[in-house]
Design a protein around this motif. Structure first.
Motif, mmCIF file in Angstrom:
data_model
loop_
_atom_site.group_PDB
_atom_site.id
_atom_site.type_symbol
_atom_site.label_atom_id
_atom_site.label_comp_id
_atom_site.label_asym_id
_atom_site.label_seq_id
_atom_site.Cartn_x
_atom_site.Cartn_y
_atom_site.Cartn_z
ATOM 1 N N SER A 42 -7.511 -17.929 55.724
ATOM 2 C CA SER A 42 -8.444 -16.909 55.392
ATOM 3 C C SER A 42 -8.971 -17.202 53.748
ATOM 4 O O SER A 42 -9.818 -17.148 53.447
ATOM 5 N N THR A 43 -7.978 -17.598 52.900
ATOM 6 C CA THR A 43 -8.532 -17.823 51.487
ATOM 7 C C THR A 43 -9.144 -19.099 51.481
ATOM 8 O O THR A 43 -10.229 -18.915 50.674
ATOM 9 N N LEU A 44 -9.037 -19.981 52.327
ATOM 10 C CA LEU A 44 -10.022 -21.447 52.318
ATOM 11 C C LEU A 44 -11.269 -21.010 52.622
ATOM 12 O O LEU A 44 -12.132 -21.469 51.910
ATOM 13 N N LEU A 45 -11.480 -20.126 53.741
ATOM 14 C CA LEU A 45 -12.893 -19.664 54.250
ATOM 15 C C LEU A 45 -13.443 -18.872 53.257
ATOM 16 O O LEU A 45 -14.569 -18.798 53.015
ATOM 17 N N ARG A 46 -12.705 -18.058 52.508
ATOM 18 C CA ARG A 46 -13.298 -17.024 51.351
ATOM 19 C C ARG A 46 -13.779 -18.122 50.128
ATOM 20 O O ARG A 46 -14.669 -17.737 49.543
ATOM 21 N N LEU A 47 -13.129 -19.232 49.835
ATOM 22 C CA LEU A 47 -13.353 -20.225 48.878
ATOM 23 C C LEU A 47 -14.792 -20.783 49.029
ATOM 24 O O LEU A 47 -15.581 -20.936 48.401
#
Length: 299
Positions: A42-47
């Motif tokens: 999820s962090t990667l997609l938000r970045l």
């Protein structure tokens, strides 16, 4: 094309979520990102979608930095795992909201598929089930006709029939519009029948990634028995990821690596030689073992 270079993101001093992550995602493909809960998906997609800013590293789409790039945002849409809808909104209200943001939004797409899925477009979304809310979010995102679509836990809450329906819609969109789709899941089986490429995220980095066709055509499970006694060294010249022998029959997991294993094995004049298909989960299990990891601890 999406290029991620040396990407690092932490929350606080002691919680590094992603560290020096590198990945390249080609256009006009469906890329599946798998990993355990908390792996950083999820962090990667938000970045990538500029919701978070990286501590270091770069994220480029078509050689343009994604952060605060208003023009590029017209070609990007993101559906998070934790869905949010404005209080009192209906599906039609959400569609009108997206229509105001995206120049290529297709309202007829919403109406057609809401009707097929028996979704009341004027009912309050707060009255919908988890799965129905997910359907509404996916439809609104897909109706934007964005070039790059990002879905976190894409099919969470959808029953098998509806899941199949949306997989068909996503595949059609990629074929017709050249859309690039990035989706995450902690369930490998959920992605194997739709994705072109898969990446395994573990402890803040991409541990392993490959296109599915290569994975499935390069690895085989073989059961073999020879007239004379034999052991693993009998099969030198082949890359064997796993070797187990029970009685006179051995089971081998072979990574072809450009070699014709069947031709090599037939020269041994086997009494039994059977090639068996591997599921994608089995492929990942043996690849992880070859890298020195326990699959169950990664997924």
């Amino acid at each position: 094309m999406i290029e991620i270079k040396n990407l690092t993101k932490s929350f606080g001093k002691n919680k590094i979520v992603l560290e020096n992550l590198n990945s390249t995602i080609k256009d006009n493909a469906i890329y599946g990102l798998v990993g355990a809960n908390g792996a950083g998906k999820s962090t990667l997609l938000r970045l990538i979608n500029s919701i978070y800013t990286p501590d270091s590293g770069t994220i480029l789409i078509n050689e343009k930095d994604v952060y605060d790039n208003e023009e590029l945002k017209q070609d990007m849409v993101f559906v998070p795992d934790d869905l949010f809808f404005y209080p009192g909104y209906s599906l039609m209200d959400m569609a009108l909201y997206y229509d105001a943001l995206y120049k290529k939004f297709d309202m007829n797409y919403i109406l057609e598929h809401a009707n097929n899925l028996k979704l009341d477009k004027n009912a309050k979304l707060s009255s919908f089930s988890k799965g129905m809310k997910r359907q509404c979010a996916l439809l609104c995102a897909m109706a934007t006709n964005a070039k790059y679509m990002f879905f976190d836990e894409t099919f969470d809450g959808l029953d098998p029939v509806v899941r199949k329906y949306f997989k068909s819609l996503l595949a059609d969109m990629m074929d017709k519009n050249g859309t690039t789709i990035i989706m995450t899941s902690h369930n490998l089986r959920e992605l194997e029948d739709i994705c072109d490429n898969l990446g395994l995220l573990y402890k803040g980095n991409i541990l392993f990634e490959s296109d599915i066709d290569t994975l499935k055509t390069n690895m085989f499970k073989v059961q073999i028995s020879l007239k004379d006694d034999f052991n693993k060294s009998t099969f030198k010249g082949l890359k064997i990821l796993s070797y187990k022998k029970v009685g006179s029959v051995a089971t081998l997991i072979i990574d072809e690596q450009g070699k014709d294993s069947k031709e090599i094995l037939e020269k041994l004049k086997p009494v039994i030689l059977d090639y068996l298909p591997l599921t994608l989960e089995e492929v990942f299990i043996y690849q992880m073992e070859a890298l020195g990891y326990e699959f169950e601890s990664v997924i």
